[in-house]
Motif scaffolding. Sequence first.
Motif, mmCIF file in Angstrom:
data_model
loop_
_atom_site.group_PDB
_atom_site.id
_atom_site.type_symbol
_atom_site.label_atom_id
_atom_site.label_comp_id
_atom_site.label_asym_id
_atom_site.label_seq_id
_atom_site.Cartn_x
_atom_site.Cartn_y
_atom_site.Cartn_z
ATOM 1 N N TYR A 15 1.016 -1.376 0.092
ATOM 2 C CA TYR A 15 0.081 0.073 -0.227
ATOM 3 C C TYR A 15 0.914 1.354 0.009
ATOM 4 N N VAL A 18 3.586 1.717 2.531
ATOM 5 C CA VAL A 18 3.929 0.196 3.524
ATOM 6 C C VAL A 18 3.786 -1.007 2.857
ATOM 7 N N ALA A 20 2.636 -4.213 2.966
ATOM 8 C CA ALA A 20 1.681 -5.019 4.226
ATOM 9 C C ALA A 20 1.845 -6.573 4.109
ATOM 10 N N ASN A 40 0.103 -5.723 15.839
ATOM 11 C CA ASN A 40 -0.882 -4.956 15.024
ATOM 12 C C ASN A 40 -0.357 -4.452 14.045
ATOM 13 N N GLY A 41 -0.846 -4.584 12.707
ATOM 14 C CA GLY A 41 -0.266 -3.993 11.439
ATOM 15 C C GLY A 41 0.707 -4.899 10.864
ATOM 16 N N ALA A 42 0.857 -6.159 11.341
ATOM 17 C CA ALA A 42 1.828 -7.160 10.897
ATOM 18 C C ALA A 42 1.725 -7.776 9.452
ATOM 19 N N GLY A 43 0.297 -7.399 9.150
ATOM 20 C CA GLY A 43 -0.151 -8.042 7.830
ATOM 21 C C GLY A 43 -1.114 -9.085 7.588
ATOM 22 N N LYS A 44 -1.922 -9.502 8.921
ATOM 23 C CA LYS A 44 -2.611 -10.665 9.001
ATOM 24 C C LYS A 44 -3.755 -10.550 8.020
ATOM 25 N N SER A 45 -4.418 -9.439 8.434
ATOM 26 C CA SER A 45 -5.777 -9.206 7.547
ATOM 27 C C SER A 45 -5.715 -9.027 6.083
ATOM 28 N N THR A 46 -4.446 -8.451 5.809
ATOM 29 C CA THR A 46 -4.169 -8.501 4.141
ATOM 30 C C THR A 46 -3.923 -9.830 3.896
ATOM 31 N N HIS A 195 -5.136 -12.641 19.072
ATOM 32 C CA HIS A 195 -3.951 -12.245 19.660
ATOM 33 C C HIS A 195 -4.054 -12.880 21.094
ATOM 34 N N ALA A 398 -7.173 3.616 7.064
ATOM 35 C CA ALA A 398 -6.002 2.869 6.353
ATOM 36 C C ALA A 398 -5.212 2.356 7.328
ATOM 37 N N SER A 400 -4.324 -0.404 10.602
ATOM 38 C CA SER A 400 -4.774 -1.603 11.046
ATOM 39 C C SER A 400 -5.395 -1.416 12.353
ATOM 40 N N GLY A 401 -6.587 -2.505 12.605
ATOM 41 C CA GLY A 401 -7.378 -2.402 13.746
ATOM 42 C C GLY A 401 -6.788 -1.936 15.016
ATOM 43 N N GLY A 402 -5.717 -2.560 15.296
ATOM 44 C CA GLY A 402 -4.962 -2.535 16.577
ATOM 45 C C GLY A 402 -4.463 -1.169 16.554
HETATM 46 N N1 LIG Z 1 -6.638 -0.269 2.373
HETATM 47 C C1 LIG Z 1 -5.229 -0.017 3.000
HETATM 48 N N2 LIG Z 1 -4.760 1.016 2.613
HETATM 49 C C2 LIG Z 1 -3.555 1.591 3.279
HETATM 50 N N3 LIG Z 1 -2.937 0.689 3.888
HETATM 51 C C3 LIG Z 1 -3.395 -0.194 4.330
HETATM 52 C C4 LIG Z 1 -4.732 -0.790 4.030
HETATM 53 N N4 LIG Z 1 -4.875 -1.942 4.630
HETATM 54 C C5 LIG Z 1 -3.947 -2.097 5.489
HETATM 55 N N5 LIG Z 1 -2.863 -1.360 5.287
HETATM 56 C C6 LIG Z 1 -1.583 -1.307 5.978
HETATM 57 O O1 LIG Z 1 -0.995 -2.482 5.835
HETATM 58 C C7 LIG Z 1 -0.486 -2.978 6.986
HETATM 59 C C8 LIG Z 1 -0.837 -4.272 7.432
HETATM 60 O O2 LIG Z 1 -2.195 -4.143 7.726
HETATM 61 P P1 LIG Z 1 -3.288 -5.405 8.459
HETATM 62 O O3 LIG Z 1 -4.516 -4.732 8.383
HETATM 63 O O4 LIG Z 1 -2.950 -6.459 7.308
HETATM 64 O O5 LIG Z 1 -2.518 -5.971 9.717
HETATM 65 P P2 LIG Z 1 -2.935 -6.812 10.921
HETATM 66 O O6 LIG Z 1 -1.948 -7.605 11.106
HETATM 67 O O7 LIG Z 1 -4.127 -7.603 10.452
HETATM 68 O O8 LIG Z 1 -3.216 -5.663 12.110
HETATM 69 P P3 LIG Z 1 -4.331 -6.010 13.329
HETATM 70 O O9 LIG Z 1 -4.053 -7.000 14.066
HETATM 71 O O10 LIG Z 1 -4.074 -4.677 14.075
HETATM 72 O O11 LIG Z 1 -5.621 -6.169 12.667
HETATM 73 C C9 LIG Z 1 -0.620 -2.016 8.091
HETATM 74 O O12 LIG Z 1 0.522 -1.040 8.359
HETATM 75 C C10 LIG Z 1 -1.760 -1.199 7.376
HETATM 76 O O13 LIG Z 1 -1.819 0.297 7.789
#
Ligand SMILES: Nc1ncnc2c1ncn2[C@@H]1O[C@H](COP(=O)(O)OP(=O)(O)OP(=O)(O)O)[C@@H](O)[C@H]1O
Length: 505
Positions: A15, A18, A20, A40-46, A195, A398, A400-402
Amino acid sequence: MDSPLLRIDGLTKAYPGVIANDQVSFDIGRGEIHALLGENGAGKSTLVKMIYGLVKPDTGTMTLDDKPFAPTKPSEARSNGVAMVFQHFSLFDALSVAENVALGMETPPALRDLARQIRDVSEAYGLPLDPSRTVGTLSAGERQRVEIIRCLLQDPRLLIMDEPTSVLTPQEVDILFETLHKLQAEGTSILYISHKLEEIRTLCDHATILRLGKNVGTCTPRETTARAMAELMVGSSFASPVARDTEKGAVLLEARALSLPAPGAFGTPLRDISFSVQAGEVLGLGGVAGNGQDELLDTLTGERSAPKGTLFLKGHDISQTGPVYRRNEGLLTGPEERLGHAAAPNMSLTENAVLTAAQRKGLMANGFISWPKARSFAEEVIAQFDVRTPGASTAARALSGGNLQKFVVGREIAQAPDVLVLNQPTWGVDAAAAAFIRQAILDVAARGGAVVVISQDLDELMEVSDRFGALNEGRLSKIRPVAELNIEQIGLMMGGAEDMEDAHA
Ligand SMILES: Nc1ncnc2c1ncn2[C@@H]1O[C@H](COP(=O)(O)OP(=O)(O)OP(=O)(O)O)[C@@H](O)[C@H]1O
């Protein structure tokens, strides 16, 4: 050896500002419960969004059942046997369970047949659910069952679950784990994001750990301590919160026999709620979701006004004052829902900082916002609470949730509240960040603030609170010092049966 069910090979997704997911590779075996860990933000949801067809990888490939797999939309993932239960449910309150399930299906059968199928699946997997119930009357745990059953009706080969236990009681967690084990025994694979490391240790066969978008290792959760897993995620060690022995002072916040009708058809009334919190003290309020937590918070923030003489801030009746007045007087709050309620998704972090801190941090002059001041306050919160984001001009959605959670909690704490009320302060936050937020809560009390923490996480409440009470159907139990409580008494208090326990005492 069997080939894996899903092979992930070099997935990368960037993105702006970053990466992801950075060359992520790992396998998910058949009938395996595989944890995906990372701060948080490690990239799991992506990563799971790429598996479910919601996000297209920039590079890399996937193989499902030895065949190339590159879903371009969720329906394509579903037709290949990949199902997902999201953290946020997408259900319509006014419709029945069966109607909700039908809405998610490409070709739903007649409602009567569907109701029978729901009953069959619910019995086979030990997930009690009546298909004719209106969804608005269901608890959070029951709503989750609707989502799970919706997935199971598709006969998935891979079930993805994103933080499924954050809305469940300990008993509901046990039921869910039994269901997952049953699915596993039938050969279904499960990719499990959480978590809660102790739960991962009980449930999962393997774990893949992401850090800053990269796969930094795997472990066998049963053979690894929760602390070791947390440190793998963070890449260093972190401190556990320590409570200071704080002198208690004057009562700063008090509720006196507060009763309010339910705000809508599916809300909970507040019934005769009384409590007081002193300077230097943390009051923990537990309870299963949907027992009046949101209603109590809205009443404390001033979004709903209360009958005269029921709410007092530093001795003054604030029952009928609005949110701005209360903020100016030092009562700051953080609601549970971070996107939409605590933060405006499309606004930048700077704009979101202005939303609650304008007056208290002097971000306005002559009716105009001072953007340099607002930006520097947002940057202060980002630095102090280690919010991972390219900068203060990033839109809230934009993050991550955490990381957004760290920002919205940090924004209130950085305003030096006299009284701080937080609902689910570490929801979706990784272990190290949760420890940080809890320490920040304890520091507010140590500075002489009074804090109310509403949470479903009992471990959290035991760690930060001086006294504990439980909400049950809008009633507050007797409040007791945490040092005197054991887990059984807490369970009784949460179930609204503390008097029974008193009777036995
Ligand atoms: N739509 C988007 N636009 C820009 N950046 C994004 C977008 N989605 C995710 N990111 C960035 O990508 C990185 C990974 O985010 P992701 O949501 O995959 O993390 P996560 O491990 O699921 O975190 P959490 O445990 O907080 O939910 C983060 O730095 C986030 O800010």
